[in-house]
Design an enzyme around this catalytic site. Structure first.
Site, PDB file in Angstrom:
ATOM      1  N   ASP A 290       0.851  -1.181   0.042  1.00 24.16           N
ATOM      2  CA  ASP A 290       0.072  -0.082  -0.052  1.00 24.16           C
ATOM      3  C   ASP A 290       0.995   1.104   0.053  1.00 24.16           C
ATOM      4  O   ASP A 290       1.690   1.151   0.339  1.00 24.16           O
ATOM      5  CB  ASP A 290      -1.036   0.026   1.268  1.00 24.16           C
ATOM      6  CG  ASP A 290      -0.302  -0.324   2.616  1.00 24.16           C
ATOM      7  OD1 ASP A 290       0.986  -0.273   2.587  1.00 24.16           O
ATOM      8  OD2 ASP A 290      -0.982  -0.671   3.724  1.00 24.16           O
TER       9      ASP A 290
ATOM     10  N   ASN B 173      -7.573  -2.043  14.261  1.00 30.52           N
ATOM     11  CA  ASN B 173      -8.573  -2.381  13.702  1.00 30.52           C
ATOM     12  C   ASN B 173      -8.863  -3.567  13.094  1.00 30.52           C
ATOM     13  O   ASN B 173     -10.023  -3.760  12.570  1.00 30.52           O
ATOM     14  CB  ASN B 173      -9.303  -1.210  13.321  1.00 30.52           C
ATOM     15  CG  ASN B 173      -8.655  -0.894  11.857  1.00 30.52           C
ATOM     16  OD1 ASN B 173      -7.690  -1.428  11.408  1.00 30.52           O
ATOM     17  ND2 ASN B 173      -9.276   0.296  11.120  1.00 30.52           N
TER      18      ASN B 173
ATOM     19  N   HIS C 145      -6.947  -4.244  10.233  1.00 25.27           N
ATOM     20  CA  HIS C 145      -6.774  -3.956   8.651  1.00 25.27           C
ATOM     21  C   HIS C 145      -5.563  -4.826   8.153  1.00 25.27           C
ATOM     22  O   HIS C 145      -4.548  -4.889   9.347  1.00 25.27           O
ATOM     23  CB  HIS C 145      -6.814  -2.444   8.293  1.00 25.27           C
ATOM     24  CG  HIS C 145      -5.613  -1.828   8.672  1.00 25.27           C
ATOM     25  ND1 HIS C 145      -5.734  -0.349   8.920  1.00 25.27           N
ATOM     26  CD2 HIS C 145      -4.378  -2.023   8.868  1.00 25.27           C
ATOM     27  CE1 HIS C 145      -4.431   0.045   9.397  1.00 25.27           C
ATOM     28  NE2 HIS C 145      -3.730  -1.064   9.291  1.00 25.27           N
TER      29      HIS C 145
ATOM     30  N   GLU D  53      -9.455  -1.641   5.118  1.00 29.05           N
ATOM     31  CA  GLU D  53     -10.064  -1.317   6.359  1.00 29.05           C
ATOM     32  C   GLU D  53     -11.195  -1.996   6.901  1.00 29.05           C
ATOM     33  O   GLU D  53     -11.980  -2.760   6.005  1.00 29.05           O
ATOM     34  CB  GLU D  53     -10.506   0.175   6.510  1.00 29.05           C
ATOM     35  CG  GLU D  53      -9.389   1.275   6.570  1.00 29.05           C
ATOM     36  CD  GLU D  53      -8.297   1.239   7.548  1.00 29.05           C
ATOM     37  OE1 GLU D  53      -8.491   0.394   8.479  1.00 29.05           O
ATOM     38  OE2 GLU D  53      -7.871   2.346   7.720  1.00 29.05           O
TER      39      GLU D  53
HETATM   40  P1  PGA Z   1       2.460  -0.799  12.662  1.00 31.79           P
HETATM   41  O1  PGA Z   1       1.273  -0.974  11.416  1.00 31.79           O
HETATM   42  O2  PGA Z   1       3.560  -1.992  12.182  1.00 31.79           O
HETATM   43  O3  PGA Z   1       3.025   0.518  12.415  1.00 31.79           O
HETATM   44  O4  PGA Z   1       1.681  -1.309  13.959  1.00 31.79           O
HETATM   45  C1  PGA Z   1       0.765  -2.176  11.257  1.00 31.79           C
HETATM   46  C2  PGA Z   1      -0.432  -2.048  10.050  1.00 31.79           C
HETATM   47  O5  PGA Z   1      -1.025  -0.905  10.375  1.00 31.79           O
HETATM   48  O6  PGA Z   1      -0.494  -2.674   9.342  1.00 31.79           O
END
Ligand code: PGA
Length: 222
Positions: free
Chosen positions: A61, A122, A124, A129
């Site tokens: 992404d 959450n 994702h 999302e």
């Molecule tokens: P993070 O993000 O490694 O910064 O916790 C994980 C994600 O949002 O996939």
């Protein structure tokens, strides 16, 4: 789910998986994440001085923002991996328009062999999302308020956190031959349990991984 001793070990173990993949199969195609969690893995991979010259990468992404912004995922990847290895610049891909061409590029390269994922608080994966369709493909998405709050730590103010991103879809990710989900911190434990042991539902995007037959989930609490 495998629980590792600490973040160093988590980074080491995932780096081992990537090393084995690209050493045994120099023409490997990798799906790569950004965020805090993979930073130690990228450092470990760089330290191992592996040969990346035939490896092809697809980032999961990108924020919809200037690609040269210090917080863009293009900058992140250059800084943390690409500029520190012999990866061939034309072989590292970020989601691009038209999205069907990006998807075709993955298919034409015979698909992603190994996809490394993080998980959002959450549930994702990539920027799919809650509510994302299990059939979704690469597309523009609105980031949830939760995700923007979580990522505020990388920006000066909430207004600076992008509102939109381009993400591989859940359908795209699920076509990877092998998936490794890495998670670090007790704040991820609850959502991991829900995703891995609860209902398979579009309300919890990572729960789709229960339908994949080659997934490894690696976690450490500190
Ligand atoms: P993070 O993000 O490694 O910064 O916790 C994980 C994600 O949002 O996939």
């Amino acid at each position: 789910m495998k629980v590792l001793k600490n973040y160093k070990e988590l980074s080491y173990v995932v780096a081992d998986i990537v090393e084995e993949q690209i050493t045994k199969h120099p023409l490997s195609k990798l799906g790569l994440p950004t965020g805090s969690t993979p930073l130690g893995m990228y450092d470990e991979l760089v330290n191992r001085k592996l040969d990346w010259k035939s490896v092809i990468t697809f980032n999961l992404d990108v924020y919809l923002m200037n690609i040269n912004h210090p917080q863009s995922y293009q900058t992140y990847m250059r800084k943390n991996l690409f500029n520190r290895t012999n990866i061939y610049p034309d072989n590292s891909h970020f989601p691009f328009r038209p999205f069907s061409a990006f998807e075709d590029k993955i298919v034409d390269s015979k698909g992603i062999d190994l996809c490394i994922l993080g998980i959002g608080s959450n549930g994702h994966i990539a920027f799919n999302e809650p509510g994302s369709s299990f059939d979704s493909r690469t597309r523009v998405v609105e980031l949830s308020e939760q995700t923007r709050e979580d990522n505020l730590r990388f920006f000066d103010s909430i207004n600076d956190v992008p509102k939109q991103a381009i993400t591989m879809g859940l359908g795209t990710i699920m076509e990877s031959k092998k998936i490794v989900l890495m998670a670090n911190g007790v704040n991820k434990l609850n959502i991991l349990n829900v995703a891995m042991n609860g209902d398979v539902t579009e309300k919890v995007p990572a729960s789709i991984l229960q339908n994949h037959d080659n997934v490894e989930v690696l976690y450490c609490d500190k």
